[in-house]
Design a protein around this motif. Structure first.
Motif, PDB file in Angstrom:
ATOM      1  N   PRO A 406       0.813  -1.232   0.000  1.00  0.00           N
ATOM      2  CA  PRO A 406       0.000   0.000   0.000  1.00  0.00           C
ATOM      3  C   PRO A 406       0.841   1.275   0.000  1.00  0.00           C
ATOM      4  CG  PRO A 406      -0.176  -1.156   2.109  1.00  0.00           C
ATOM      5  CD  PRO A 406       0.494  -2.085   1.163  1.00  0.00           C
ATOM      6  N   LEU A 407       2.020   1.241   0.629  1.00  0.00           N
ATOM      7  CA  LEU A 407       2.876   2.433   0.620  1.00  0.00           C
ATOM      8  C   LEU A 407       3.315   2.767  -0.803  1.00  0.00           C
ATOM      9  CD1 LEU A 407       4.651   4.573   2.043  1.00  0.00           C
ATOM     10  CD2 LEU A 407       6.433   2.825   2.205  1.00  0.00           C
ATOM     11  N   LEU A 408       3.807   1.767  -1.542  1.00  0.00           N
ATOM     12  CA  LEU A 408       4.273   2.023  -2.904  1.00  0.00           C
ATOM     13  C   LEU A 408       3.122   2.404  -3.819  1.00  0.00           C
ATOM     14  CD1 LEU A 408       6.887  -0.861  -3.232  1.00  0.00           C
ATOM     15  CD2 LEU A 408       7.349   1.576  -3.035  1.00  0.00           C
ATOM     16  N   LEU A 409       1.969   1.783  -3.638  1.00  0.00           N
ATOM     17  CA  LEU A 409       0.814   2.162  -4.450  1.00  0.00           C
ATOM     18  C   LEU A 409       0.371   3.586  -4.115  1.00  0.00           C
ATOM     19  CD1 LEU A 409      -1.225  -1.163  -4.379  1.00  0.00           C
ATOM     20  CD2 LEU A 409       0.172  -0.266  -6.246  1.00  0.00           C
ATOM     21  N   GLY A 410       0.525   3.983  -2.843  1.00  0.00           N
ATOM     22  CA  GLY A 410       0.209   5.356  -2.469  1.00  0.00           C
ATOM     23  C   GLY A 410       1.090   6.371  -3.175  1.00  0.00           C
ATOM     24  N   LEU A 411       2.361   5.983  -3.450  1.00  0.00           N
ATOM     25  CA  LEU A 411       3.264   6.875  -4.188  1.00  0.00           C
ATOM     26  C   LEU A 411       2.751   7.168  -5.597  1.00  0.00           C
ATOM     27  CD1 LEU A 411       6.806   5.490  -3.290  1.00  0.00           C
ATOM     28  CD2 LEU A 411       6.006   7.826  -2.887  1.00  0.00           C
ATOM     29  N   LEU A 412       1.965   6.245  -6.150  1.00  0.00           N
ATOM     30  CA  LEU A 412       1.515   6.378  -7.538  1.00  0.00           C
ATOM     31  C   LEU A 412       0.174   7.085  -7.667  1.00  0.00           C
ATOM     32  CD1 LEU A 412       2.429   2.800  -8.831  1.00  0.00           C
ATOM     33  CD2 LEU A 412       3.795   4.880  -8.948  1.00  0.00           C
ATOM     34  N   MET A 413      -0.459   7.414  -6.568  1.00  0.00           N
ATOM     35  CA  MET A 413      -1.793   7.996  -6.632  1.00  0.00           C
ATOM     36  C   MET A 413      -1.729   9.497  -6.906  1.00  0.00           C
ATOM     37  SD  MET A 413      -3.899   5.833  -3.749  1.00  0.00           S
ATOM     38  CE  MET A 413      -5.476   6.163  -4.531  1.00  0.00           C
ATOM     39  N   ALA A 414      -2.679   9.967  -7.680  1.00  0.00           N
ATOM     40  CA  ALA A 414      -2.727  11.374  -8.066  1.00  0.00           C
ATOM     41  C   ALA A 414      -3.208  12.223  -6.895  1.00  0.00           C
ATOM     42  CB  ALA A 414      -3.656  11.542  -9.263  1.00  0.00           C
ATOM     43  N   LEU A 457      12.379   6.474  -0.704  1.00  0.00           N
ATOM     44  CA  LEU A 457      11.385   5.693   0.029  1.00  0.00           C
ATOM     45  C   LEU A 457      11.032   4.421  -0.733  1.00  0.00           C
ATOM     46  CD1 LEU A 457       9.518   5.633   2.510  1.00  0.00           C
ATOM     47  CD2 LEU A 457       7.797   6.810   1.129  1.00  0.00           C
ATOM     48  N   ALA A 458      10.876   4.523  -2.055  1.00  0.00           N
ATOM     49  CA  ALA A 458      10.581   3.342  -2.869  1.00  0.00           C
ATOM     50  C   ALA A 458      11.742   2.352  -2.825  1.00  0.00           C
ATOM     51  CB  ALA A 458      10.293   3.766  -4.315  1.00  0.00           C
ATOM     52  N   ALA A 459      12.977   2.856  -2.858  1.00  0.00           N
ATOM     53  CA  ALA A 459      14.141   1.966  -2.797  1.00  0.00           C
ATOM     54  C   ALA A 459      14.197   1.217  -1.477  1.00  0.00           C
ATOM     55  CB  ALA A 459      15.423   2.782  -2.999  1.00  0.00           C
ATOM     56  N   MET A 460      13.851   1.890  -0.371  1.00  0.00           N
ATOM     57  CA  MET A 460      13.885   1.248   0.942  1.00  0.00           C
ATOM     58  C   MET A 460      12.823   0.164   1.077  1.00  0.00           C
ATOM     59  SD  MET A 460      14.542   4.555   3.412  1.00  0.00           S
ATOM     60  CE  MET A 460      14.422   3.591   4.907  1.00  0.00           C
ATOM     61  N   ALA A 461      11.721   0.287   0.329  1.00  0.00           N
ATOM     62  CA  ALA A 461      10.622  -0.672   0.454  1.00  0.00           C
ATOM     63  C   ALA A 461      10.837  -1.931  -0.369  1.00  0.00           C
ATOM     64  CB  ALA A 461       9.303  -0.007   0.034  1.00  0.00           C
ATOM     65  N   MET A 462      11.819  -1.940  -1.258  1.00  0.00           N
ATOM     66  CA  MET A 462      11.982  -3.086  -2.161  1.00  0.00           C
ATOM     67  C   MET A 462      12.309  -4.395  -1.449  1.00  0.00           C
ATOM     68  SD  MET A 462      11.076  -2.333  -5.152  1.00  0.00           S
ATOM     69  CE  MET A 462      11.682  -3.797  -5.983  1.00  0.00           C
ATOM     70  N   PRO A 463      13.183  -4.446  -0.423  1.00  0.00           N
ATOM     71  CA  PRO A 463      13.445  -5.738   0.229  1.00  0.00           C
ATOM     72  C   PRO A 463      12.188  -6.371   0.824  1.00  0.00           C
ATOM     73  CG  PRO A 463      15.138  -4.150   0.820  1.00  0.00           C
ATOM     74  CD  PRO A 463      14.068  -3.391   0.099  1.00  0.00           C
ATOM     75  N   ALA A 464      11.353  -5.564   1.493  1.00  0.00           N
ATOM     76  CA  ALA A 464      10.122  -6.103   2.068  1.00  0.00           C
ATOM     77  C   ALA A 464       9.154  -6.538   0.971  1.00  0.00           C
ATOM     78  CB  ALA A 464       9.464  -5.049   2.969  1.00  0.00           C
ATOM     79  N   LEU A 465       9.094  -5.782  -0.108  1.00  0.00           N
ATOM     80  CA  LEU A 465       8.195  -6.125  -1.207  1.00  0.00           C
ATOM     81  C   LEU A 465       8.598  -7.439  -1.864  1.00  0.00           C
ATOM     82  CD1 LEU A 465       5.853  -5.188  -3.110  1.00  0.00           C
ATOM     83  CD2 LEU A 465       7.627  -4.182  -4.556  1.00  0.00           C
ATOM     84  N   ARG A 466       9.904  -7.641  -2.060  1.00  0.00           N
ATOM     85  CA  ARG A 466      10.363  -8.838  -2.771  1.00  0.00           C
ATOM     86  C   ARG A 466      10.055 -10.127  -2.027  1.00  0.00           C
ATOM     87  NH1 ARG A 466      15.254  -5.674  -4.483  1.00  0.00           N
ATOM     88  NH2 ARG A 466      16.199  -6.263  -2.510  1.00  0.00           N
ATOM     89  N   ARG A 467       9.802 -10.034  -0.727  1.00  0.00           N
ATOM     90  CA  ARG A 467       9.540 -11.250   0.038  1.00  0.00           C
ATOM     91  C   ARG A 467       8.077 -11.688  -0.009  1.00  0.00           C
ATOM     92  NH1 ARG A 467      13.982  -9.725   3.159  1.00  0.00           N
ATOM     93  NH2 ARG A 467      12.874  -8.269   4.490  1.00  0.00           N
ATOM     94  N   ARG A 468       7.247 -10.961  -0.715  1.00  0.00           N
ATOM     95  CA  ARG A 468       5.850 -11.363  -0.843  1.00  0.00           C
ATOM     96  C   ARG A 468       5.729 -12.477  -1.887  1.00  0.00           C
ATOM     97  NH1 ARG A 468       2.560  -7.699   1.837  1.00  0.00           N
ATOM     98  NH2 ARG A 468       0.719  -8.535   0.800  1.00  0.00           N
ATOM     99  N   PRO A 469       4.673 -13.302  -1.808  1.00  0.00           N
ATOM    100  CA  PRO A 469       4.513 -14.416  -2.758  1.00  0.00           C
ATOM    101  C   PRO A 469       4.427 -13.921  -4.201  1.00  0.00           C
ATOM    102  CG  PRO A 469       3.007 -14.646  -0.902  1.00  0.00           C
ATOM    103  CD  PRO A 469       3.618 -13.280  -0.793  1.00  0.00           C
ATOM    104  N   ARG A 470       4.842 -14.769  -5.125  1.00  0.00           N
ATOM    105  CA  ARG A 470       4.862 -14.391  -6.536  1.00  0.00           C
ATOM    106  C   ARG A 470       3.499 -13.920  -7.052  1.00  0.00           C
ATOM    107  NH1 ARG A 470       8.645 -15.847 -10.493  1.00  0.00           N
ATOM    108  NH2 ARG A 470       7.942 -15.376 -12.602  1.00  0.00           N
TER     109      ARG A 470
END
Length: 635
Positions: A406-414, A457-470
């Motif tokens: 949700p954090l990364l998707l929030g970055l993309l919201m207008a 902020l997006a770069a910091m979130a990548m490790p946590a994001l990558r651990r989610r299921p495919r």
């Protein structure tokens, strides 16, 4: 040597690796054939040339089959990228929310160096049972990279020294060395597997003392002998490929951190402490070419690293070899502690002021292009300031597995309005109402966040994001696409950021097929390059006349003899979707020229706003040419 030259050098080394591997395989095949003649020629087959020739062909095919199958098997086991290598060596993942001082210090350093380099934060591991000072970076591309350090490095190195080691490893990430390293693991396993097969046959065939079992035991002995021939060539290949890269990585780390004491201090501790950089793991030889320091203790002929004293003297020319004994004696009395040294030295990074969204930068295109993949000057300090400027709630969310999406998707919201409502409807349809509300909440918080902090902020979130299921990651990529294409009314920055996130997740899902330097000539991609120049010129200027001048400034840099009028596309997002795949495959020389033209288009008057600079960073990262967090200004 800039980013593009280093990437080209890594590609040439890959071709060299293929040649060396082929030569090693040929030498092994010749050895097998010679041993076949010696053993079986004297057992009655010499009088039948046809049988001898057939046996040699069979032996050759069997040898090639074992080598090929071994290499393919090992490469398949490494398809998951850097984290697979770290886990196979017993690495312990560093939690995002850790309160352990050593873990937290390591994570802070890695995050700062990653942000300063303009790449996603890699996964971080600690080899808890290794007392030596060592580290390595593994993976196919920055999007799937992993950084691992030993417990000895955590305990014995102060912050400056740890920073120097991590910067050294990041130079391997940026130089394209990681992909070469992981391929080297795969191909060398095929060479070494012959010895493993021979040893297994001898181990399980001891009962075969009968005359009928003798050929099998002889064949096993042949495989053992040939396997050690392969071991000889494998060590030579690793030494030839790896040694010079360590000098380059040391130099890059010094250029990045702007001081030599950290890196040289780490090397001195390796030289002066009994544990040095040696690793106890049984798999150390396989990764010896990837390590910060020599983890095996090879002789000079097979050494994958230059001598420690030579590396230190390259950083400190006045250093004498005799000083190692003095250091060893001092540390025998008082073993070093990184924590105590940090407290004594008061090591803390400065926090320079960050530019506001309305600030303007004075830049020159060649200077900006020189920063690609080559963090230097105060980039590390700036990255630390960016991390410190992030609100605690957002920084914590970036580290949490459940909050990263949700954090990364929030970055993309207008901005608030009908466009955001349409985006929220898309999220609810693809996920659920709860995640849509979370993304909306983060979007509101992010409205007050300076633009320059969005990419860190997006770069910091990548490790946590990558651990989610495919399946969840695939759904995330689909959502990024939907948010970035919602009626085409979001900003170009938000569109490009969505595209960048999709690329980084895609690379992480299939690391072995992650981006590699392309082969297209820029001249053959002129329509796509012209479209990108026109889109960026239009995005950065309010009136058509200024946009046209900016476009022509960029065109003059890239295609000085081409007459291409300024015609911005009616649908910029659709046009960009078509140019990305083509321009990402442009060769390194062409990509360097293209980026210089893009910088010239955005800053044709010599000035660039922070918003334009961040847009340029996203575009560069989408083309796999990472820029540091702040552009170098003309002084």
């Amino acid at each position: 040597m800039n980013f593009f030259a280093r990437q080209d050098l890594a590609r040439r080394r890959s071709r060299r690796l293929v040649v060396l591997f082929v030569l090693a395989v040929l030498a092994i095949v010749v050895a097998v054939d010679v041993l076949f003649l010696l053993f079986f020629g004297g057992m009655g087959t010499a009088s039948d040339p046809g049988a001898t020739a057939g046996g040699m062909v069979l032996a050759t095919l069997l040898t090639l089959g074992i080598i090929g199958a071994g290499s393919l098997f090992r490469m398949a086991s490494l398809r998951q990228g850097g984290s697979a290598v770290a886990l196979q060596l017993g690495g312990t993942p560093v939690p995002e929310d850790t309160h352990d001082f050593h873990y937290r210090r390591l994570r802070n350093v890695v995050e700062e160096v990653a942000i300063a380099s303009g790449v996603p934060v890699p996964e971080i591991f600690v080899l808890e049972h290794e007392a030596g000072i060592n580290a390595f970076a593994a993976g196919y591309a920055p999007s799937d990279a992993a950084i691992a350090v030993t417990r000895g490095a955590l305990d014995k190195l102060n912050r400056d020294e740890l920073q120097g080691v991590i910067a050294h490893e990041f130079s391997h990430v940026l130089n394209g060395d990681m992909r070469l390293n992981i391929r080297l693991m795969g191909v060398l396993f095929g060479i070494l597997v012959l010895a493993v097969v021979g040893r297994k046959i001898l181990l399980y065939g001891r009962g075969g003392r009968s005359k009928d079992g003798l050929p099998l035991l002889v064949a096993a002995l042949v495989l053992m002998v040939v396997g050690y021939i392969g071991l000889f060539f494998g060590r030579l290949i690793k030494a030839g490929v790896s040694r010079q890269r360590e000098y380059l990585a040391d130099a890059s780390a010094v250029q990045f951190t702007r001081q030599t004491t950290g890196l040289s201090g780490a090397l001195k501790k390796i030289a002066g402490l009994p544990s040095g950089s040696k690793l106890e793991s049984g798999d150390t030889e396989e990764i010896s070419h990837m390590l910060f320091g020599d983890g095996v203790g090879f002789s000079s002929m097979f050494a994958t690293h230059p001598p420690l004293v030579a590396r230190i003297q390259a950083l400190e020319p006045s250093f004498k070899a005799t000083a190692v004994a003095d250091l060893a004696a001092r540390w025998q009395m008082h073993p070093p502690s990184g924590l105590d040294e940090d407290l004594a030295l008061g090591l803390a990074s400065a926090s320079p002021a960050l530019p506001g969204d309305q600030s303007e930068l004075l830049i020159a295109p060649p200077a900006v292009v020189a920063q690609v993949g080559a963090p230097r000057s105060d980039d590390y300090v700036r990255a630390g300031a960016l991390v410190d400027a992030l609100p605690d709630v957002l920084r914590q969310a970036a580290h949490e597995r459940e909050e990263s999406v949700p954090l990364l998707l929030g970055l993309l919201m207008a901005e608030a309005g009908p466009m955001r409502e349409a985006q929220q409807f898309e999220l609810a349809a693809r996920h659920d109402e709860r995640l849509a509300r979370q993304a909306l909440d983060y979007a509101d918080r992010l409205q007050e966040l300076p633009r320059i902090l969005h990419l860190p902020l997006a770069a910091m979130a990548m490790p946590a994001l990558r651990r989610r299921p495919r399946p969840e990651l695939e759904k995330f990529m689909d959502s990024c696409f939907a948010l970035s294409h919602a009626d085409g009314r979001i900003s170009l920055f938000e569109y490009c950021l969505g595209r960048l996130l999709r690329v980084q997740v895609r690379d992480a899902l299939d690391p072995s097929r992650a981006w590699v330097p392309g082969h297209r000539q820029l001249s053959r991609c002129a329509p796509q390059a012209i479209t990108l120049l026109a889109v960026l010129a239009q995005a950065g200027h309010a009136d058509t006349a200024s946009a046209m001048r900016a476009y022509l400034a960029g065109l003059q840099r890239v295609f000085p003899r081409l007459d291409a009028p300024y015609r911005p596309p009616a649908d910029p997002q659709r046009a960009m979707d078509e140019v990305w795949p083509v321009l990402d495959e442009v060769d390194l020389i062409g990509k360097e020229l293209l980026l210089e033209g893009l910088v010239a288009a955005i800053s044709h008057d010599g000035r660039m706003s922070v918003a334009e600079a961040e847009l340029l960073r996203v575009v560069c990262a989408s083309l796999h040419c990472p820029l540091p967090p702040m552009l170098e200004q003309v002084r």
